[in-house]
Each structure stands twice: as structure tokens, then as C-alpha cells.
Enzyme design. Structure first.
Site, mmCIF file in Angstrom:
data_model
loop_
_atom_site.group_PDB
_atom_site.id
_atom_site.type_symbol
_atom_site.label_atom_id
_atom_site.label_comp_id
_atom_site.label_asym_id
_atom_site.label_seq_id
_atom_site.Cartn_x
_atom_site.Cartn_y
_atom_site.Cartn_z
ATOM 1 N N GLY A 217 -54.005 56.934 137.777
ATOM 2 C CA GLY A 217 -55.069 55.950 137.769
ATOM 3 C C GLY A 217 -56.197 56.390 136.851
ATOM 4 O O GLY A 217 -55.984 57.040 135.824
ATOM 5 N N SER A 218 -57.416 56.082 137.248
ATOM 6 C CA SER A 218 -58.552 56.235 136.333
ATOM 7 C C SER A 218 -58.971 57.665 136.052
ATOM 8 O O SER A 218 -59.770 57.900 135.142
ATOM 9 C CB SER A 218 -59.752 55.446 136.861
ATOM 10 N N VAL A 219 -58.466 58.666 136.803
ATOM 11 C CA VAL A 219 -58.811 60.044 136.415
ATOM 12 C C VAL A 219 -58.189 60.379 135.056
ATOM 13 O O VAL A 219 -58.662 61.286 134.367
ATOM 14 C CB VAL A 219 -58.367 61.078 137.484
ATOM 15 N N LYS A 221 -58.515 58.601 132.560
ATOM 16 C CA LYS A 221 -59.469 58.155 131.545
ATOM 17 C C LYS A 221 -60.214 59.332 130.912
ATOM 18 O O LYS A 221 -60.778 59.194 129.829
ATOM 19 C CB LYS A 221 -60.454 57.155 132.155
ATOM 20 N N SER A 278 -65.808 52.945 135.539
ATOM 21 C CA SER A 278 -64.352 52.964 135.391
ATOM 22 C C SER A 278 -63.814 51.603 134.950
ATOM 23 O O SER A 278 -62.980 50.991 135.616
ATOM 24 C CB SER A 278 -63.689 53.401 136.700
#
Length: 485
Positions: A217-219, A221, A278
Site C-alpha cells: 500500500g502507501s508505505v 510511496k 497519501s
């Protein structure tokens, strides 16, 4: 001699020759491998007759052997119970199973070539030969903080020292009690093992470094942002598209933000603000602008794809080899087929914290003899340079903003600058999303980097209520424990 007898004599001679060759091969060529087989009963009885080395956290033994009044001579015990189960693994009559018991079996059993001189010395001095002990890098306070904060929820937590690569905590839930697998009642051991192995929650799997792995997921990014900043084409102030749903080429399905909300006025946002909240649309756009090769290369610089040993084998994290544009946009926000371990995610944060340098993670600080003198000591080793110090500083600024003003506010600590990133990783339409948090502190003098994942613990409609609210407090507890001296 007639022909049939001659042929028979040739066959008999061939069989005798084959027997001699096979016996020679077994006794001289394959002997070492056969002795090392974990299911060799004679070897196991022999190894049980020797005291196995301890596994130590500080001055406390979390695995040790005690005398037994039976044919096995020694019983392996685990005073910490399930607290360190996935680190120690277990040692039973069936052999070393998982964890350090398996990975460093030759040292713990005393059979390692590194201990050859010690064995010769023991022979001449009459000392009882014992296995080497392992002093770990684990910080008991951080380990306990992670266990308490996880509160039995399914998932994993990891903490590392960014400047050395030392693993300070490693917890995987659900766990198990290694003592149930190390007893001398083989019937009970067999029953316990079968029950654990059949458990659908897979308690024997160390989720921190292996298993089926997780979509980040967004980690992820952090990786996308690192690639963008490293390209020189973007800065934290760059304005990016941030619509509620990003249109994607080659498909009618767009990339939505969590909650399907725009990331700013006029569907635009700055790069820094996109990280704060995010914003999927902005990062999906970045991914397509950068290209698949740049994204994969940047991930590789953080260690994705590496065959790591800590010394347990770490399942390599991965970014798909072939990506079309929609898949690239999804991968840039940590979805599609990107898969990671929590240790790998901790390495993302640790690399940023350490001015762009990723250190090789390790769990054993030193190998000790029976009198606890040092046989071998681990030295910090650089794995890679993920980004330049200048890019690392920009990433730190952006990750601080996540905790100060964005989705990671639950990880705030009074008087400490915390840098972090939340993540909400979708798995399917039935299960809830995984909740992630990763970060490091103090941001101006990093001493600890962490990663936390709670399976199906996230809110798919809110990054703050998912990775922030669920993972943030766990990370905060670990960081606070690590900073207390």
C-alpha cells in the site's frame, strides 16, 4: 569355463565392485552430509549429549539447555516462551526447526568449523565440549513494547538501527510456545507440531521476514517519492494532479484516492502535501511519468529483490517485471502485484534515516564461547546507497509532514521529531485492508526505524483511520521504548 559361468562371474564381480564403491562413497564422500541430516537419529542423540549454546538478549538467555535425566542428556528450554519464538525457532529431537536454532545450528551445536580450534582444545584439556552462544541485537524493551502494542492482533512489527542494520525487535503474530516442540515426550511434540502446522492462521510462519508477504500500500510511496526526487525533475514543491480519481490509459477503471476525494483545489496538490495525505492520484501520475524501469531500479536500491540472510533467510520482496501503464500507476501506490516483508519496509525508512544508505540487517551481534568470550563479532555492513543525502533530507522533510500534519499524526511523540508514512493496502473485495505504518526518530538524529503491519486492520475509506490510527500507536510505542536509555 563355459560362457554362462563366465557371464555370471562378471556380474558378481561388478556387484562386489559396486558395493565397494558405494561403501567408499558413503563413508568418505557423503559422510559429512549424512551426519548433518536433521533426521539422522544417531547424530541427533549425539548432539543431544552435548550442551547446546545459549541464545542471549543482553544477559538473559531466551533459549538454553538444561540437564535431563534420560537418554537425551539435555532439554532445550525457552524461558521467554512465545515472546521470542520466531527469533529462536525451536529445537526438538526431530532437529532444529526454524529461527536461529535452524539457521545457526552448526554454531549452537558446536559442530561449526569456526569452533574447530575450541574442540581440539577441549579434547586436550578435558573440558566438556559445548555449543557456541549467540548474543543478539534485540532490544528487550522494544521487543516487549511491540508485543504489548500489537495486543495479539495478526501481523508483524520490526525495528532496526538505521546506522548499523541491527534488528532491535522482530515480532510476528500469531506466535507459538517453542517449549511445546522441544520436549522429550515425542508423542506430545508430534501432536503439538501437527496442530500448529494445521492452524489456518499459520503461527509457525515468521510474518516479519517470510510467509505469503504483503501488498505494501502507501508505505511504498517512499520508494516512488525517492525515484521522483532522484530524477531531478521533481521537488517537494512541485504541483501534481490530484483528482478524486486519476484517469488511466488503456482502461476505463481509474485510480481512486481513499474516500474518492480530491487532494486539493482544482484537483491539484504539491508533492509534499500529496505525501502528507497519501494522495493516490498524484503518486499514480508520478509512477507513469517515471516509468517502470525507474521504479524497479529505485526499489532495488532499497533492497527489494535481494536474497538476504539475517541469518534466517528473508523472502525477497518484489516489484513485477512487466508493467503496463495502469499496472505501473497501481504499483507506484504499492498495489497491483508489489509484495514486501515488514523487514523490507523498515529498510525503506532506515535508508532514508541513514542519509540514503541502507545497511545490511542482522540479528546476531556476536558469537560467544562457553565462557562467554567473543569468538566472532558482527560489523556494520553497507548494503546499498538508495538515494543521495540531499534526497534523503527531502524525504525526511516530507515524512515529518505526514506525522506532523497528515495521516500519521497518531505516531506523534512529545519533544521528538518523528518521520513516518502510513499505508492502507487493499487485498480483495471481501477482506479489510492491511494497516501499515513505517517511520523513524528522532528525525534530526535517527536512532530507530520501524515498520508495522496489521492484517485486515485498515479502513479502506481513510488512511488516517487505517495505517495512521492502527499502525501509528504501535510504532510510537516501539520508538519510545527504543529512545529510552
Amino acid at each position: 569355463m563355459n560362457s554362462p559361468i563366465r557371464r555370471l562371474s562378471f556380474v558378481v564381480a561388478f556387484l562386489f565392485a559396486s558395493l565397494l564403491v558405494s561403501t567408499t562413497m558413503i563413508q568418505f564422500v557423503y559422510a559429512k552430509d549424512l551426519n548433518a541430516r536433521p533426521d539422522n537419529r544417531r547424530t541427533l542423540l549425539s548432539s543431544y549429549a552435548r550442551e547446546r549454546g545459549q541464545i542471549l538478549v543482553g544477559d538473559t538467555a531466551i533459549a538454553k539447555s538444561v540437564p535431563a535425566d534420560n537418554e537425551y542428556k539435555w532439554l532445550r528450554t525457552y524461558p521467554g516462551g512465545s515472546q521470542y519464538a520466531h527469533i529462536t525457532g525451536y529445537y526438538s529431537f526431530y532437529g532444529a526447526g526454524s529461527g536461529l536454532e535452524q539457521a545457526e545450528n552448526s554454531l549452537l551445536s558446536g559442530r561449526s568449523d569456526k569452533l574447530a580450534f575450541r574442540r581440539v582444545s577441549d579434547f586436550f584439556t578435558g573440558r566438556r565440549t559445548t555449543g557456541a552462544s549467540l548474543e543478539l541485537t534485540i532490544d528487550s524493551k522494544v521487543q516487549q513494547a511491540a508485543i504489548t502494542a500489537l495486543d495479539g492482533r495478526k501481523g508483524a512489527a520490526v525495528a532496526v538501527n538505521p546506522s548499523t542494520g541491527e534488528i532491535l525487535a522482530m515480532v510476528s503474530n500469531p506466535g507459538f510456545n517453542p517449549a511445546t516442540l522441544s520436549g522429550h515426550d515425542l508423542g506430545k511434540v508430534d501432536t503439538a507440531y501437527k496442530a500448529l502446522n494445521a492452524d489456518k492462521d499459520k503461527p509457525l510462519v515468521n510474518r516479519a521476514i517470510g510467509g505469503d508477504q504483503y501488498p505494501p500500500g502507501s508505505v511504498f510511496k517512499i520508494v516512488t517519492a525517492a525515484a521522483a526526487l532522484s530524477s531531478g525533475r521533481f521537488s517537494p514543491e512541485t504541483v501534481l494532479p490530484g483528482p478524486a480519481v486519476l484517469d488511466l490509459p488503456q482502461t476505463t477503471v481509474g485510480l481512486p484516492n481513499i474516500g474518492r476525494r480530491a487532494c486539493g483545489d482544482d484537483d491539484k496538490t504539491t508533492f509534499l502535501h500529496a505525501m502528507e495525505i497519501s494522495c493516490n492520484a498524484a503518486f499514480g501520475h508520478l509512477g507513469m511519468e517515471l516509468g517502470a524501469d525507474a521504479l524497479r531500479d529505485q526499489a532495488a536500491k532499497f533492497g527489494v529483490g535481494d536474497q538476504l540472510s539475517i541469518p534466517m533467510r528473508v523472502t525477497p520482496s518484489s516489484v513485477p517485471a512487466e508493467l503496463n501503464q495502469p499496472q505501473l500507476a497501481q504499483s507506484a501506490v504499492g498495489q497491483y502485484d508489489v509484495r514486501v516483508t515488514p523487514l523490507q519496509v523498515a529498510m525503506f525508512s532506515a535508508g532514508v534515516a541513514n542519509a540514503g544508505v541502507v545497511m545490511r540487517p542482522h540479528l546476531v551481534k556476536s558469537v560467544l564461547s562457553s565462557d562467554l568470550s567473543v569468538i566472532e563479532r558482527a560489523e556494520p555492513e553497507q548494503l546499498s546507497e538508495a538515494v543521495t543525502p540531499e534526497v534523503a533530507a527531502q524525504l525526511t522533510e516530507m515524512m515529518e509532514a505526514v506525522v506532523e500534519n497528515g495521516s500519521g499524526q497518531p505516531a506523534q511523540i512529545d519533544g521528538v521529531r518523528v518521520a513516518g508514512k502510513t499505508g492502507t493496502a487493499e487485498t480483495d473485495l471481501v477482506q479489510r485492508a492491511h494497516a501499515w505504518f513505517t517511520g523513524f526518530a528522532p528525525a534530526d538524529d535517527p536512532q530507530i526505524a520501524v515498520a508495522v503491519v496489521i492484517e485486515n486492520g485498515g479502513d479502506p475509506d481513510s488512511e488516517a483511520r487505517g495505517g495512521g490510527a492502527v499502525g501509528g500507536p504501535i510504532a510510537k510505542a516501539m520508538i519510545e521504548a527504543g529512545l529510552k536509555k
